[in-house]
Design an enzyme around this catalytic site. Structure first.
Site, PDB file in Angstrom:
ATOM      1  N   THR A 132       0.818  -1.215   0.000  1.00  0.00           N
ATOM      2  CA  THR A 132       0.000   0.000   0.000  1.00  0.00           C
ATOM      3  C   THR A 132       0.852   1.265   0.000  1.00  0.00           C
ATOM      4  O   THR A 132       2.001   1.238   0.471  1.00  0.00           O
ATOM      5  CB  THR A 132      -0.900  -0.011   1.257  1.00  0.00           C
ATOM      6  OG1 THR A 132      -1.477   1.279   1.433  1.00  0.00           O
ATOM      7  CG2 THR A 132      -0.108  -0.320   2.525  1.00  0.00           C
ATOM      8  N   ASP A 133       0.260   2.357  -0.482  1.00  0.00           N
ATOM      9  CA  ASP A 133       0.966   3.647  -0.417  1.00  0.00           C
ATOM     10  C   ASP A 133       1.019   4.177   1.015  1.00  0.00           C
ATOM     11  O   ASP A 133       1.768   5.111   1.309  1.00  0.00           O
ATOM     12  CB  ASP A 133       0.291   4.679  -1.350  1.00  0.00           C
ATOM     13  CG  ASP A 133      -1.171   4.968  -1.002  1.00  0.00           C
ATOM     14  OD1 ASP A 133      -1.727   4.321  -0.079  1.00  0.00           O
ATOM     15  OD2 ASP A 133      -1.769   5.844  -1.668  1.00  0.00           O
ATOM     16  N   GLU A 134       0.228   3.573   1.921  1.00  0.00           N
ATOM     17  CA  GLU A 134       0.148   4.108   3.286  1.00  0.00           C
ATOM     18  C   GLU A 134       1.465   3.948   4.046  1.00  0.00           C
ATOM     19  O   GLU A 134       1.690   4.598   5.063  1.00  0.00           O
ATOM     20  CB  GLU A 134      -1.025   3.462   4.047  1.00  0.00           C
ATOM     21  CG  GLU A 134      -2.326   3.680   3.298  1.00  0.00           C
ATOM     22  CD  GLU A 134      -3.589   3.342   4.080  1.00  0.00           C
ATOM     23  OE1 GLU A 134      -3.564   3.375   5.316  1.00  0.00           O
ATOM     24  OE2 GLU A 134      -4.607   3.042   3.426  1.00  0.00           O
ATOM     25  N   TYR A 158      -1.947  -0.538  10.949  1.00  0.00           N
ATOM     26  CA  TYR A 158      -2.054  -1.219   9.649  1.00  0.00           C
ATOM     27  C   TYR A 158      -0.849  -0.910   8.773  1.00  0.00           C
ATOM     28  O   TYR A 158      -0.171  -1.814   8.274  1.00  0.00           O
ATOM     29  CB  TYR A 158      -3.343  -0.795   8.934  1.00  0.00           C
ATOM     30  CG  TYR A 158      -3.349  -1.117   7.454  1.00  0.00           C
ATOM     31  CD1 TYR A 158      -3.318  -2.436   7.011  1.00  0.00           C
ATOM     32  CD2 TYR A 158      -3.366  -0.100   6.496  1.00  0.00           C
ATOM     33  CE1 TYR A 158      -3.306  -2.727   5.640  1.00  0.00           C
ATOM     34  CE2 TYR A 158      -3.353  -0.382   5.138  1.00  0.00           C
ATOM     35  CZ  TYR A 158      -3.319  -1.700   4.716  1.00  0.00           C
ATOM     36  OH  TYR A 158      -3.296  -1.990   3.372  1.00  0.00           O
ATOM     37  N   LYS A 162       2.200  -3.334   7.304  1.00  0.00           N
ATOM     38  CA  LYS A 162       2.484  -3.515   5.870  1.00  0.00           C
ATOM     39  C   LYS A 162       3.924  -3.091   5.565  1.00  0.00           C
ATOM     40  O   LYS A 162       4.611  -3.730   4.762  1.00  0.00           O
ATOM     41  CB  LYS A 162       1.502  -2.711   5.014  1.00  0.00           C
ATOM     42  CG  LYS A 162       0.072  -3.221   5.011  1.00  0.00           C
ATOM     43  CD  LYS A 162      -0.090  -4.615   4.411  1.00  0.00           C
ATOM     44  CE  LYS A 162       0.122  -4.643   2.914  1.00  0.00           C
ATOM     45  NZ  LYS A 162      -0.219  -5.982   2.334  1.00  0.00           N
TER      46      LYS A 162
HETATM   47  P1  NAD Z   1      -9.409  -7.617   2.086  1.00  0.00           P
HETATM   48  O1  NAD Z   1      -9.377  -7.327   3.543  1.00  0.00           O
HETATM   49  O2  NAD Z   1     -10.650  -7.379   1.310  1.00  0.00           O
HETATM   50  O3  NAD Z   1      -9.011  -9.153   1.832  1.00  0.00           O
HETATM   51  C1  NAD Z   1      -7.967  -9.782   2.501  1.00  0.00           C
HETATM   52  C2  NAD Z   1      -8.088 -11.281   2.258  1.00  0.00           C
HETATM   53  O4  NAD Z   1      -6.990 -11.930   2.932  1.00  0.00           O
HETATM   54  C3  NAD Z   1      -9.364 -11.887   2.828  1.00  0.00           C
HETATM   55  O5  NAD Z   1      -9.937 -12.762   1.878  1.00  0.00           O
HETATM   56  C4  NAD Z   1      -8.891 -12.644   4.052  1.00  0.00           C
HETATM   57  O6  NAD Z   1      -9.690 -13.781   4.347  1.00  0.00           O
HETATM   58  C5  NAD Z   1      -7.489 -13.042   3.648  1.00  0.00           C
HETATM   59  N1  NAD Z   1      -6.589 -13.293   4.781  1.00  0.00           N
HETATM   60  C6  NAD Z   1      -6.456 -12.533   5.901  1.00  0.00           C
HETATM   61  N2  NAD Z   1      -5.537 -13.096   6.723  1.00  0.00           N
HETATM   62  C7  NAD Z   1      -5.081 -14.201   6.095  1.00  0.00           C
HETATM   63  C8  NAD Z   1      -4.114 -15.199   6.417  1.00  0.00           C
HETATM   64  N3  NAD Z   1      -3.442 -15.147   7.580  1.00  0.00           N
HETATM   65  N4  NAD Z   1      -3.882 -16.187   5.540  1.00  0.00           N
HETATM   66  C9  NAD Z   1      -4.581 -16.257   4.361  1.00  0.00           C
HETATM   67  N5  NAD Z   1      -5.516 -15.365   4.012  1.00  0.00           N
HETATM   68  C10 NAD Z   1      -5.753 -14.339   4.868  1.00  0.00           C
HETATM   69  O7  NAD Z   1      -8.189  -6.804   1.472  1.00  0.00           O
HETATM   70  P2  NAD Z   1      -8.045  -6.125   0.039  1.00  0.00           P
HETATM   71  O8  NAD Z   1      -8.637  -4.780   0.098  1.00  0.00           O
HETATM   72  O9  NAD Z   1      -8.467  -7.094  -0.991  1.00  0.00           O
HETATM   73  O10 NAD Z   1      -6.459  -5.938  -0.015  1.00  0.00           O
HETATM   74  C11 NAD Z   1      -5.614  -6.940  -0.562  1.00  0.00           C
HETATM   75  C12 NAD Z   1      -4.177  -6.510  -0.387  1.00  0.00           C
HETATM   76  O11 NAD Z   1      -3.979  -5.235  -1.004  1.00  0.00           O
HETATM   77  C13 NAD Z   1      -3.778  -6.321   1.076  1.00  0.00           C
HETATM   78  O12 NAD Z   1      -2.458  -6.793   1.223  1.00  0.00           O
HETATM   79  C14 NAD Z   1      -3.829  -4.824   1.295  1.00  0.00           C
HETATM   80  O13 NAD Z   1      -2.911  -4.402   2.282  1.00  0.00           O
HETATM   81  C15 NAD Z   1      -3.437  -4.318  -0.077  1.00  0.00           C
HETATM   82  N6  NAD Z   1      -3.977  -2.990  -0.416  1.00  0.00           N
HETATM   83  C16 NAD Z   1      -5.325  -2.756  -0.372  1.00  0.00           C
HETATM   84  C17 NAD Z   1      -5.806  -1.492  -0.733  1.00  0.00           C
HETATM   85  C18 NAD Z   1      -7.279  -1.191  -0.744  1.00  0.00           C
HETATM   86  O14 NAD Z   1      -7.644  -0.045  -1.014  1.00  0.00           O
HETATM   87  N7  NAD Z   1      -8.163  -2.138  -0.482  1.00  0.00           N
HETATM   88  C19 NAD Z   1      -4.912  -0.487  -1.105  1.00  0.00           C
HETATM   89  C20 NAD Z   1      -3.548  -0.770  -1.125  1.00  0.00           C
HETATM   90  C21 NAD Z   1      -3.094  -2.026  -0.790  1.00  0.00           C
HETATM   91  P1  TYD Z   2     -10.807   3.788   4.136  1.00  0.00           P
HETATM   92  O1  TYD Z   2     -11.725   3.349   3.053  1.00  0.00           O
HETATM   93  O2  TYD Z   2     -10.939   3.168   5.483  1.00  0.00           O
HETATM   94  O3  TYD Z   2      -9.325   3.634   3.553  1.00  0.00           O
HETATM   95  P2  TYD Z   2      -7.911   4.150   4.175  1.00  0.00           P
HETATM   96  O4  TYD Z   2      -8.092   4.538   5.584  1.00  0.00           O
HETATM   97  O5  TYD Z   2      -7.053   2.932   4.014  1.00  0.00           O
HETATM   98  O6  TYD Z   2      -7.498   5.296   3.285  1.00  0.00           O
HETATM   99  O7  TYD Z   2     -10.968   5.348   4.311  1.00  0.00           O
HETATM  100  C1  TYD Z   2     -10.773   6.248   3.230  1.00  0.00           C
HETATM  101  C2  TYD Z   2     -10.899   7.658   3.765  1.00  0.00           C
HETATM  102  O8  TYD Z   2     -12.246   7.872   4.186  1.00  0.00           O
HETATM  103  C3  TYD Z   2     -10.031   7.916   4.988  1.00  0.00           C
HETATM  104  O9  TYD Z   2      -9.544   9.245   4.924  1.00  0.00           O
HETATM  105  C4  TYD Z   2     -10.988   7.755   6.139  1.00  0.00           C
HETATM  106  C5  TYD Z   2     -12.311   8.212   5.580  1.00  0.00           C
HETATM  107  N1  TYD Z   2     -13.518   7.552   6.111  1.00  0.00           N
HETATM  108  C6  TYD Z   2     -14.599   8.329   6.564  1.00  0.00           C
HETATM  109  O10 TYD Z   2     -14.555   9.575   6.538  1.00  0.00           O
HETATM  110  N2  TYD Z   2     -15.682   7.682   7.037  1.00  0.00           N
HETATM  111  C7  TYD Z   2     -15.775   6.319   7.103  1.00  0.00           C
HETATM  112  O11 TYD Z   2     -16.807   5.790   7.572  1.00  0.00           O
HETATM  113  C8  TYD Z   2     -14.672   5.535   6.619  1.00  0.00           C
HETATM  114  C9  TYD Z   2     -14.712   4.045   6.678  1.00  0.00           C
HETATM  115  C10 TYD Z   2     -13.576   6.206   6.128  1.00  0.00           C
END
Ligand code: NAD
Ligand code: TYD
Length: 357
Positions: A132-134, A158, A162
């Site tokens: 992630t960019d975070e 989180y 990561k």
């Molecule tokens: P998500 O939370 O929707 O899915 C995570 C999946 O991992 C789930 O299916 C869960 O059951 C599985 N999981 C959790 N712990 C596990 C373990 N110990 N062993 C096997 N499986 C396990 O997450 P996502 O949004 O699909 O994100 C996927 C990846 O991308 C993550 O690594 C996250 O950090 C990264 N990412 C997500 C975003 C975003 O905006 N969603 C942005 C940047 C990076």
């Molecule tokens: P989120 O989807 O949780 O992603 P991340 O924290 O990983 O960026 O949140 C996106 C942005 O929206 C973040 O600045 C937090 C804000 N947010 C709200 O204002 N209200 C909400 O209920 C949630 C879940 C997020």
């Protein structure tokens, strides 16, 4: 040829698996623990498709991972598995450390053993780590966007977990020569996202006439990446990325949270003209800010564009409209998630079709 995907039942992983099998016949072994975020209902369209082998299990179970690697001999491992929600990491970080840090370590160890001992260090093998960019921390309004060399400054449990996983992946390359690739992407949105994250939460709350909780002043900025574009980027990095390199992936769509919420409200006003909750904007409710809330994320995509020829194709206005429409069209999926029924999918729909863990 086969690939092993971990965390493939979650939001991005499921989109990746579905796209992969739509575009190729190369089988996918999908290892997922099925936490609350894993949903086998995402694969309703793959029922009975032998190219998708689902295994319920933990990336931290090195014996299981080793067995899967020996059995399926994948040419690549794509690691999506993680605890992914910042708010949950604030309330309890233990699972984030367990999966994102210790789990990634165990996965790397198992993959390294397989690559070294069974594959005789095959140079074409790839371990792609999705991050992630975070990890780069928070930007001010006028700061330049994150590049691959921006200093790591994670601020939430989180992002710290990561960041730790990214460092482990880097070290397994530097020290052991494992052919790794790391992608750091911005906020994804699109179909199949669990409604704890901003966009699906706002869509479903608005439809139900519930308050739309905007944290703080709503002026925090995120870069939004359509999930299909992210999947394209991962496939491109897998195919053309240079081992040991990091690639930032972004959507070129920076938006303030309040503007995102207002756009969703406007689209719902238009698409659900008979709604009793119009105008949906009146549901916006400012709530207490998230502790340690990062102000702004932004991604500089120069490297992946220049070196791999990838750029995002779906602009935010188009992507958000598609996403709202998807949540309107897929009431079965939505109801399953809201009622918790999705957690029973394994027993009711997948019995006998899941490879033994
Ligand atoms: P998500 O939370 O929707 O899915 C995570 C999946 O991992 C789930 O299916 C869960 O059951 C599985 N999981 C959790 N712990 C596990 C373990 N110990 N062993 C096997 N499986 C396990 O997450 P996502 O949004 O699909 O994100 C996927 C990846 O991308 C993550 O690594 C996250 O950090 C990264 N990412 C997500 C975003 C975003 O905006 N969603 C942005 C940047 C990076
Ligand atoms: P989120 O989807 O949780 O992603 P991340 O924290 O990983 O960026 O949140 C996106 C942005 O929206 C973040 O600045 C937090 C804000 N947010 C709200 O204002 N209200 C909400 O209920 C949630 C879940 C997020």
């Amino acid at each position: 040829m086969t690939i092993l995907v971990t965390g493939g039942a979650g939001f991005i992983g499921a989109n990746f698996v579905l796209d992969w099998l739509r575009l190729s016949d190369e089988p996918v072994v999908n290892l997922d623990k099925l936490t609350y975020a894993g949903n086998l209902g995402n694969f309703a369209s793959l029922q009975g498709d032998a190219r998708h082998v689902f295994v319920q299990g933990d990336i931290g179970d090195a014996a299981l991972v080793s067995r899967l690697l020996a059995e399926h001999r994948p040419r690549a491992v794509v690691n999506f598995a993680a605890e992914s929600h910042v708010d949950r990491s604030i309330h309890g970080a233990a699972e984030f450390i367990e999966t994102n840090v210790v789990g990634t370590f165990q996965l790397l160890q198992a993959v390294l053993g397989h690559w070294r001992d069974t594959l005789a260090k095959d140079a074409s093998f790839r371990f792609l780590h999705v991050s992630t960019d975070e990890v780069y921390g928070s930007l001010g309004a006028d700061d330049p966007a994150f590049t691959e060399t921006t200093q790591y400054q994670p601020n939430s449990p989180y992002s710290a977990s990561k960041a730790a996983s990214d460092h482990l992946v880097r070290a397994w390359h530097h020290t052991h020569g494992l052919p790794v690739l790391t992608t750091n992407c911005s906020n994804n949105y699109g179909q199949l996202q669990f409604p704890e994250k901003l966009i699906p939460l706002m869509i479903l709350n608005a439809l139900a006439g519930k308050p739309l909780p905007v944290y703080g002043d709503g002026l925090n900025v995120r870069d939004w990446l359509y999930v299909g574009d992210h999947c394209t980027a991962i496939r491109r990095v897998l195919e053309k990325g240079v081992p040991g390199e990091v690639y930032n992936v972004g959507g070129k769509s920076e938006r303030r949270n309040i503007d995102v919420v207002k756009i969703i409200c406007g689209i719902l006003d238009e698409l659900v003209p008979g709604s009793a909750h119009r105008p949906h904007e009146k549901l916006i409710t400012y709530v207490k800010d998230r502790p340690g809330h990062d102000q702004r994320y932004a991604i500089d995509t120069t490297k992946i564009e220049r070196d791999l020829g990838w750029e995002p194709e779906v602009g935010f206005e188009e992507g958000i409209r598609r996403t709202v429409q998807w949540y309107l069209d897929n009431t079965g999926w939505v109801q399953g998630v809201l009622s918790g029924e999705y957690r029973k999918w394994l027993d009711t729909n997948y019995a006998g079709r899941v490879a033994a863990a």
